[in-house]
Enzyme design. Structure first.
Site, PDB file in Angstrom:
ATOM      1  N   LYS B  81       0.844  -1.283   0.072  1.00 46.07           N
ATOM      2  CA  LYS B  81      -0.159  -0.185  -0.024  1.00 46.07           C
ATOM      3  C   LYS B  81       0.847   1.122   0.036  1.00 46.07           C
ATOM      4  CE  LYS B  81      -4.015   1.640   2.640  1.00 46.07           C
ATOM      5  NZ  LYS B  81      -4.666   1.449   4.076  1.00 46.07           N
ATOM      6  N   SER B 156      -9.478   0.788   2.981  1.00 47.96           N
ATOM      7  CA  SER B 156      -8.668   1.552   1.932  1.00 47.96           C
ATOM      8  C   SER B 156      -7.819   0.961   1.226  1.00 47.96           C
ATOM      9  CB  SER B 156      -8.336   2.651   2.856  1.00 47.96           C
ATOM     10  OG  SER B 156      -7.251   2.229   3.928  1.00 47.96           O
ATOM     11  N   SER B 180      -9.660  -1.577   6.962  1.00 52.00           N
ATOM     12  CA  SER B 180      -9.281  -1.134   5.834  1.00 52.00           C
ATOM     13  C   SER B 180      -8.392  -2.420   5.201  1.00 52.00           C
ATOM     14  CB  SER B 180      -8.168   0.093   5.863  1.00 52.00           C
ATOM     15  OG  SER B 180      -9.058   1.071   5.977  1.00 52.00           O
TER      16      SER B 180
END
Lengths: 65, 470
Positions: B81, B156, B180
């Site tokens: 990420k 996310s 997330s």
């Protein structure tokens, strides 16, 4: 604990230094209202001696023995 | 063993490279070929660093693997990420504001994986500043679900879920502040570990909420998550919230049977208002647990709605505080949804925030008392499978806000309590969408969740399903 009104939100945002329009204040009131209502049963009921650090003490009670 | 190295699990490929059955170059090339095939459909990568990855792979192939824990990931290509700082690399945090931000330090979690021999494939897409549960991103476009490209990945950690599911990377770091890691794991059919608050250092990871943020992996199996957790967990002088207790042997835990363990199914909240297929998959999963010898019992948890509310109060205030300078100086550079979420924190009084923080201890105590008789709790990650990108786009659908509110219902209470939760694939809808379940444990007892998760994955094949190109 009651949810803040758009007028109160507008005042708080002004004090925070990030002014918002009346329309945004209304949107915020609708968005965060459920959080205030969900927490209402807890708000104003916590004992005097309770510190935020109690969380870490309880969380680590076993692993740091 | 698969002839296509990219289809192996992390554990399998690390062993294959160590035993010279595949070179790091062969493995990296296999991932890059899949990335070239899938990226136009998924938009899962923020940056693809093919040449550098192949050069690092060649260097790894020239250096003999030593076979100890220090090189557990020798030559294994990974992508994470795009919020984990790596010195000298652009780290966008999924935002316009940090489009050109070059980190000067490397995050502890990333450094520990690098120290274990991992090499970098690139960086993965994410919700802007990790503040969105769907996978939409107004600056870089939505990330698509490999099992159904019109559907969301969840967020996310959207790129992490999508890329792991499509076998573009063997694993990826995500972060979990309100769900997330677990939501992308659920929607994309991969395994995701939300760690206990304090289990992995957050130094050098983009902050969203200092009281709720956790670092964790998304991977193909519980065994892979155990490998990564063992490498990343532990104290860090750069992050005092990372606790100094011993790091268990998580990999060993995954080999333990679950016969005799007790697993609780909540009597309310997590079983209310479920889509019928999700409800059926929960029943199917508990049936597997019983077949494996576990005792499945009902467990009555404290009011989870209050925990959700407290989580929202804490998250909103802390996120607004981190972003206040940019809210003043660059409000137009945020996507509209993220700006709205950040503005929410301006309207919460300090006393309300601190009450929510003070209640965390008693709330955790009450939860631990409620689960005293079980080793873990099982619950759906979300009441539904992945909605479409269109129906969850707040800018285009009048019902989107209601759709989104439903997605995060079952994840936020766990963040407020700081507990670990392992999300793992548990089935598919008739339409072919993955559905995940979460195992919720006691503070710092990730080993128990990984043990149960690995047993479930030995008994099922949902985690082995590979999405097919359209």
């Amino acid at each position: 604990m009651t949810r803040p009104s758009p007028k109160e939100i507008k005042a708080m945002a002004d004090v925070a230094g990030v002014p918002v329009s009346a329309e945004v204040a209304t949107r915020i009131a609708n968005s965060i209202g459920p959080a205030f209502e969900g927490f209402a049963a807890v708000a104003g009921t916590l004992p005097f001696d309770l510190e935020p650090a109690a969380f870490a003490v309880i969380q680590t009670a076993k692993v740091l023995k | 063993m698969s002839a296509e190295p990219a289809l192996l699990s992390l554990t399998e490929v690390a062993q294959a490279i160590a035993q010279r059955r595949f070179s790091s170059r062969e493995v990296t090339q296999s991932c890059l070929e899949r990335i070239a095939q899938w990226q136009p459909r998924l938009n899962a990568f923020m940056a693809i660093e093919a040449e550098a990855a192949l050069a690092a792979a060649d260097a790894a192939d020239r250096a003999p693997a030593k076979g100890n824990v220090g090189v557990a990931l020798h030559g294994v290509p990974l992508a994470h990420k795009d919020m984990y700082y790596e010195a000298g690399k652009v780290v966008t945090c999924g935002s316009k504001i940090r489009r050109d931000f070059v980190a000067t330090t490397t995050s502890t979690a990333l450094q520990r994986l690098k120290d274990a021999g991992a090499i970098r494939l690139g960086s993965l897409q994410m919700a802007e500043f990790a503040y969105g549960p769907t996978g939409h991103n107004s600056h870089y476009g939505a990330v698509h679900n490999p099992f159904a490209p019109d559907h969301i990945t969840g967020g996310s950690s959207s790129g992490s879920g999508s890329a792991v599911a499509a076998r573009l990377t063997f694993a990826a770091l995500g972060s979990d502040t309100g769900g997330s890691i677990r939501m992308p794991a659920h929607f994309c059919g991969v395994t995701g570990l939300k760690t206990t608050y304090g289990r992995i250092s957050r130094a050098g990871a983009m902050p969203l909420s200092q009281s709720l943020d956790t670092v964790g992996p998304l991977a193909r199996t519980a065994e892979d998550c155990a490998l990564l957790l063992g490498l990343m967990a532990g104290a860090d002088p750069e992050d005092p919230s990372a606790i100094a207790g011993p790091v268990p042997d998580y990999a060993a835990a995954t080999r333990e049977p679950i016969r005799g363990l007790s697993i609780g199914v909540p009597t309310a909240f997590y079983v209310d208002d479920l889509d019928s297929e999700v409800a059926q998959i929960l029943d199917d999963t508990t049936a597997v647990l019983k077949r494996e010898g576990a005792n499945v019992v009902a467990v009555e948890l404290p009011d989870q709605r209050q925990l959700t509310a407290a989580c929202q109060l804490v998250l909103a205030v802390e996120a607004a505080a981190f972003h206040k300078r940019w809210l003043i100086e660059r409000p137009g550079d945020y996507g509209p949804q993220v700006l709205m979420r950040l503005q929410n924190g301006l309207a919460i009084p300090g006393v309300s925030y601190l009450e929510a923080m003070r209640w965390r201890g008693p709330a955790l105590s009450a939860h631990l008392a409620a689960v005293a008789g079980v080793d873990a709790v099982i619950a759906p990650v979300a009441p539904v499978a992945a909605p479409t990108i269109a129906e969850s786009d707040v800018g285009n659908s009048p019902d989107a806000e209601a759709v989104i509110q439903r997605l995060t219902r079952f994840t936020r209470p766990i963040n407020y309590l700081g507990l670990p939760s392992l999300a793992l694939p548990a089935g598919f809808t008739r339409g072919g969408l993955p559905v995940g379940m979460q195992l919720i444990g006691r503070s710092f007892d990730e080993a128990m969740l990984l043990r149960i998760g690995a047993a479930l994955q030995r008994a099922t094949n949902f985690h082995k399903q590979v999405p097919k190109p359209a």
